[in-house]
Design a protein around this motif. Sequence first.
Motif, PDB file in Angstrom:
ATOM      1  N   TYR A 104       0.655  -1.134  -0.207  1.00  0.00           N
ATOM      2  CA  TYR A 104       0.040  -0.019   0.400  1.00  0.00           C
ATOM      3  C   TYR A 104       1.090   1.351  -0.020  1.00  0.00           C
ATOM      4  O   TYR A 104       1.784   1.314   0.568  1.00  0.00           O
ATOM      5  CB  TYR A 104      -0.572   0.039   1.270  1.00  0.00           C
ATOM      6  N   ASP A 105       0.274   2.541  -0.581  1.00  0.00           N
ATOM      7  CA  ASP A 105       1.057   4.059  -0.724  1.00  0.00           C
ATOM      8  C   ASP A 105       0.293   4.270   0.155  1.00  0.00           C
ATOM      9  O   ASP A 105      -1.006   4.717  -0.868  1.00  0.00           O
ATOM     10  CB  ASP A 105       1.579   4.299  -2.155  1.00  0.00           C
ATOM     11  N   MET A 106       0.718   4.921   1.218  1.00  0.00           N
ATOM     12  CA  MET A 106       0.167   5.658   1.982  1.00  0.00           C
ATOM     13  C   MET A 106      -0.108   7.414   1.616  1.00  0.00           C
ATOM     14  O   MET A 106      -1.257   8.030   1.692  1.00  0.00           O
ATOM     15  CB  MET A 106       0.151   6.084   3.087  1.00  0.00           C
ATOM     16  N   ASP A 107       0.870   7.655   0.341  1.00  0.00           N
ATOM     17  CA  ASP A 107       0.098   8.516  -0.549  1.00  0.00           C
ATOM     18  C   ASP A 107      -0.603   8.519  -1.458  1.00  0.00           C
ATOM     19  O   ASP A 107      -1.206   9.553  -2.325  1.00  0.00           O
ATOM     20  CB  ASP A 107       1.985   8.557  -1.193  1.00  0.00           C
ATOM     21  N   ASP A 108      -1.095   7.559  -1.830  1.00  0.00           N
ATOM     22  CA  ASP A 108      -2.187   7.464  -2.517  1.00  0.00           C
ATOM     23  C   ASP A 108      -3.467   7.544  -1.886  1.00  0.00           C
ATOM     24  O   ASP A 108      -4.976   8.186  -2.391  1.00  0.00           O
ATOM     25  CB  ASP A 108      -2.346   6.035  -2.758  1.00  0.00           C
ATOM     26  N   ILE A 109      -3.797   8.057  -0.985  1.00  0.00           N
ATOM     27  CA  ILE A 109      -4.618   8.902   0.157  1.00  0.00           C
ATOM     28  C   ILE A 109      -3.995  10.450   0.130  1.00  0.00           C
ATOM     29  O   ILE A 109      -3.610  11.114   0.755  1.00  0.00           O
ATOM     30  CB  ILE A 109      -4.697   8.280   1.188  1.00  0.00           C
ATOM     31  N   HIS A 110      -5.137  10.933  -0.720  1.00  0.00           N
ATOM     32  CA  HIS A 110      -4.767  12.252  -0.830  1.00  0.00           C
ATOM     33  C   HIS A 110      -6.161  13.886  -1.220  1.00  0.00           C
ATOM     34  O   HIS A 110      -6.689  12.334  -1.812  1.00  0.00           O
ATOM     35  CB  HIS A 110      -3.537  12.539  -1.107  1.00  0.00           C
ATOM     36  N   PRO A 111      -6.209  14.625  -0.919  1.00  0.00           N
ATOM     37  CA  PRO A 111      -6.977  15.238  -1.587  1.00  0.00           C
ATOM     38  C   PRO A 111      -7.581  15.806  -3.074  1.00  0.00           C
ATOM     39  O   PRO A 111      -6.382  15.416  -3.493  1.00  0.00           O
ATOM     40  CB  PRO A 111      -7.525  16.510  -0.978  1.00  0.00           C
ATOM     41  N   SER A 155       5.452  12.632  -1.666  1.00  0.00           N
ATOM     42  CA  SER A 155       6.406  11.568  -1.202  1.00  0.00           C
ATOM     43  C   SER A 155       6.746  11.433   0.075  1.00  0.00           C
ATOM     44  O   SER A 155       7.747  12.185   0.357  1.00  0.00           O
ATOM     45  CB  SER A 155       6.930  10.463  -1.739  1.00  0.00           C
ATOM     46  N   LYS A 156       5.559  11.120   0.886  1.00  0.00           N
ATOM     47  CA  LYS A 156       5.592  10.974   2.915  1.00  0.00           C
ATOM     48  C   LYS A 156       6.083  10.302   3.119  1.00  0.00           C
ATOM     49  O   LYS A 156       6.651  10.130   4.153  1.00  0.00           O
ATOM     50  CB  LYS A 156       4.592  11.920   3.902  1.00  0.00           C
ATOM     51  N   TYR A 157       5.203   8.740   3.013  1.00  0.00           N
ATOM     52  CA  TYR A 157       4.608   7.496   3.601  1.00  0.00           C
ATOM     53  C   TYR A 157       5.921   6.453   3.118  1.00  0.00           C
ATOM     54  O   TYR A 157       6.424   5.678   3.075  1.00  0.00           O
ATOM     55  CB  TYR A 157       3.519   7.549   4.173  1.00  0.00           C
ATOM     56  N   GLY A 158       5.983   6.482   1.508  1.00  0.00           N
ATOM     57  CA  GLY A 158       5.954   5.127   0.407  1.00  0.00           C
ATOM     58  C   GLY A 158       5.708   4.023   0.950  1.00  0.00           C
ATOM     59  O   GLY A 158       3.733   4.396   1.569  1.00  0.00           O
ATOM     60  N   LEU A 159       5.961   3.091   0.387  1.00  0.00           N
ATOM     61  CA  LEU A 159       5.183   2.139   0.538  1.00  0.00           C
ATOM     62  C   LEU A 159       4.944   0.877   1.856  1.00  0.00           C
ATOM     63  O   LEU A 159       5.923   1.177   2.673  1.00  0.00           O
ATOM     64  CB  LEU A 159       6.142   0.187  -0.879  1.00  0.00           C
ATOM     65  N   SER A 160       4.198   0.652   2.228  1.00  0.00           N
ATOM     66  CA  SER A 160       3.669  -0.101   3.304  1.00  0.00           C
ATOM     67  C   SER A 160       2.560  -1.332   3.440  1.00  0.00           C
ATOM     68  O   SER A 160       2.397  -1.713   2.264  1.00  0.00           O
ATOM     69  CB  SER A 160       2.980   0.322   4.660  1.00  0.00           C
ATOM     70  N   LYS A 161       2.964  -1.961   4.355  1.00  0.00           N
ATOM     71  CA  LYS A 161       2.747  -3.618   4.263  1.00  0.00           C
ATOM     72  C   LYS A 161       0.589  -3.730   4.751  1.00  0.00           C
ATOM     73  O   LYS A 161       0.280  -4.259   3.785  1.00  0.00           O
ATOM     74  CB  LYS A 161       3.457  -4.323   5.115  1.00  0.00           C
TER      75      LYS A 161
END
Length: 805
Positions: free
Chosen positions: A483-490, A501-507
């Motif tokens: 999951y790319d937390m940067d996909d959650i944006h206004p 990019s602030k978070y990068g990929l996450s499990k």
Amino acid sequence: MNAHKKVMKYDTFKQWCIKKKWWLTGAAVILIAYYFCLPKQLFTSPTSYVLEDSNGDLLNASIAPDGQWRFPYNAHVPDKFEKCIIAYEDKRFYYHWGIDPIAIGRAINQNARGRKVVSGGSTLTMQVIRLSRNQPRNIWQKIMEAVLATRLEFAASKKKIIALYAANAPFGGNVVGLEAAAWRYYGRKADLLSWGEMAALAVLPNSPALVHPGRNRVTLLNKRNQLLNKLYRQHTIDSITCQLAKMEPLPDQPLPLPQEAPHLLDLFRRDYQQQQTSEPTRIKTTLLADLQHNATAIAERYHNSYKANGINNAAVLVLDVETGNTLAYVGNIYHPSDPELESHVDIIQARRSPGSTLKPILYAAMLNDGLILPNTLIPDIPTQIAGYSPQNFDLGYDGAVPASRALARSLNIPAVRMLQQYRYERFHSLLQKMGITTLNKPADHYGLSLILGGGETTLWEMCGMYASMARTLLHMDQYKGKYDMDDIHPPNYRLNTRYPSKYGLSKDGLLDAGSIWYAFQAMTEVMRPGEELLWQQFSSSQRIAWKTGTSFGFRDGWAIGVTPQYVVGVWVGNADGEGRPGLIGVSTAAPILFDVFRLLHTSGWFDPPYQQMKKIEVCRKSGYRAGELCEEKDSIYVPAAGIRAGVCPYHQLVHLDRTGQWRVTEACESPSLMQHKSWFVLPPSQEYYYRSKNYYQQLPPYKPDCLASLGLDKAPMELIYPRPGARIFVPVEIDGKPGQTIFTATHRNNATKIFWHLDNNFIGATTEFHQMALHPAAGKHTITLVDENGERIEQTFEILDKERE
């Protein structure tokens, strides 16, 4: 010898510098002053706010604060204007350094002969300086303009000087700059003007007060034609082009500028002023002009229909899922001449009650945590929680309903019960993480009503949240299950804007991909307005996950739709918050939603994220994980957390006699003669409503011989008042209001809860003291009591009409 000569030359130069030090100092001062004499910013006048679509076409513009139509500087100058203005104003523009000695000499000669100012001899560069300084025209100012013009030639290219002139030259009235003039006089961008049109504009800055479109038309015509003749003589245009250009009509009265996205222009203005930036007041947006125009037309068409019912406002937002870019922004219907419509309000950014549009997020959140499976049965019975009594829109009850169907049908009671289980504090926090910033009060302020629209949010943030969910689902394969937390944006409306990019990929993501997929699947099962389920029979129909919402008091009608390519959000209502009968999302906002989707080219569907899911056995009847007693099972993929979901609690082992008609116990039947069956048994309160809408096989009664051993030889519950067939007269109270009748019941077990129903409508529940004060209307009625064990009694009575008696 050579070294000696060098020393002598140096000494000589040194002596000369000492002798000429005052001259050299003066020269240095002059050079420094010359270098710094040119301001860093030549033009500081306020400019219009200009909104362009993604292709650079004008959508909207506002007049500058000083009352001028003055567009921001544009480095691009149409080739036709460049050729026209150079031929008319400064034919040696590309050959001088800011001043043209030949032109100055000619001007001095003409002015001397005419004994008045006939020609100024100014170059285009000098005119740029004059426009920027706005000083009285005299000899001293002319000298200053000449000096500054040479300095400008060193500082800027010829192309930039032409662009500065084109952006700031007066074109008559309150029109400044070529771009504004093209739109005001011809209704289109300067690049699209013909030779005749461009020539007419090129002669205006020379004498804008004298040559004004709509007045002095003969003078304007002569000047334009003279310029066209000059262009022909210079071989810039051919004879046919010249003749055709002379036949073109002159501009008439100024035209209004496009008003395609007035509310987005206001948003851009607010954002610009808050940022306090020195950037140009021009923005190239992500909007598509054709889509914006068509979406506006759809909103207007429905507005003409809805206003007969006093529903005056509507808004439409279209987002691109992959980028979050705004493709259409219809903030409201736009009729500024009618103040009662309040069409200046940007509904997309206004805080409104979202109704039921948050339910899919709760459904996905519970799947994400393994609290439910896709079709887990959720109670749908009369519910009261700390004084809060939610009601379904149709005021009915299903007893128990699969979670997916509860979402598809937008049932309120199951949603509230689900939120009670999930906890509204957690849900409040999740919504904030998903981009909802308007829920800025503590979670306790909203409580369980949050899921039914008890808070306020905006169409902008709601659509952005759904786009983030869709984007997360789309990128599963791209990020190999991460999951790319940067996909959650206004959402975004500025072209070429990228979120850092602030978070990068996450499990792990905020919501599991499988949970989002199931939420969208449930949203596709909603019946489309006017078509019911028939739309599924047409292969050309678009597959859309959509959800409607209606706020309390019929104040807001919502519809939000999602495909892998687009998110469309629609709001319908009144900007002042006035509620209207019939203002519900499915009948007002949803039709607009599907008309907008017909403008879009959508295809395909979200791929099931099987890598993020687990395959388990579930009970077909209850939707829970299958237990040992579940006879009908399905193997389905569920979100990974589903392996922690509860085992089916509704199947129990029942002991029957040899005929299968009676329940028995070992006290009254030999175990060798018993039948043992798995039975689907709902709690009595759910069973009462469930069996009226679903096939449901009730538990067989106990065999009469067994009642004594169970202590059930007498009925456990009795209705004391009224008695069967009672005819009741209810007197009027002293204050003139109808009196009440006290209904009384008793139960063998004081701790047992009794559920009361009048004419099959739930009216309340009692424990210990079983009394209920009612005032039924005159006529015959049926009262039904059901206890927690499923025992029920039913009785009829009649309320007498005083006037008839």
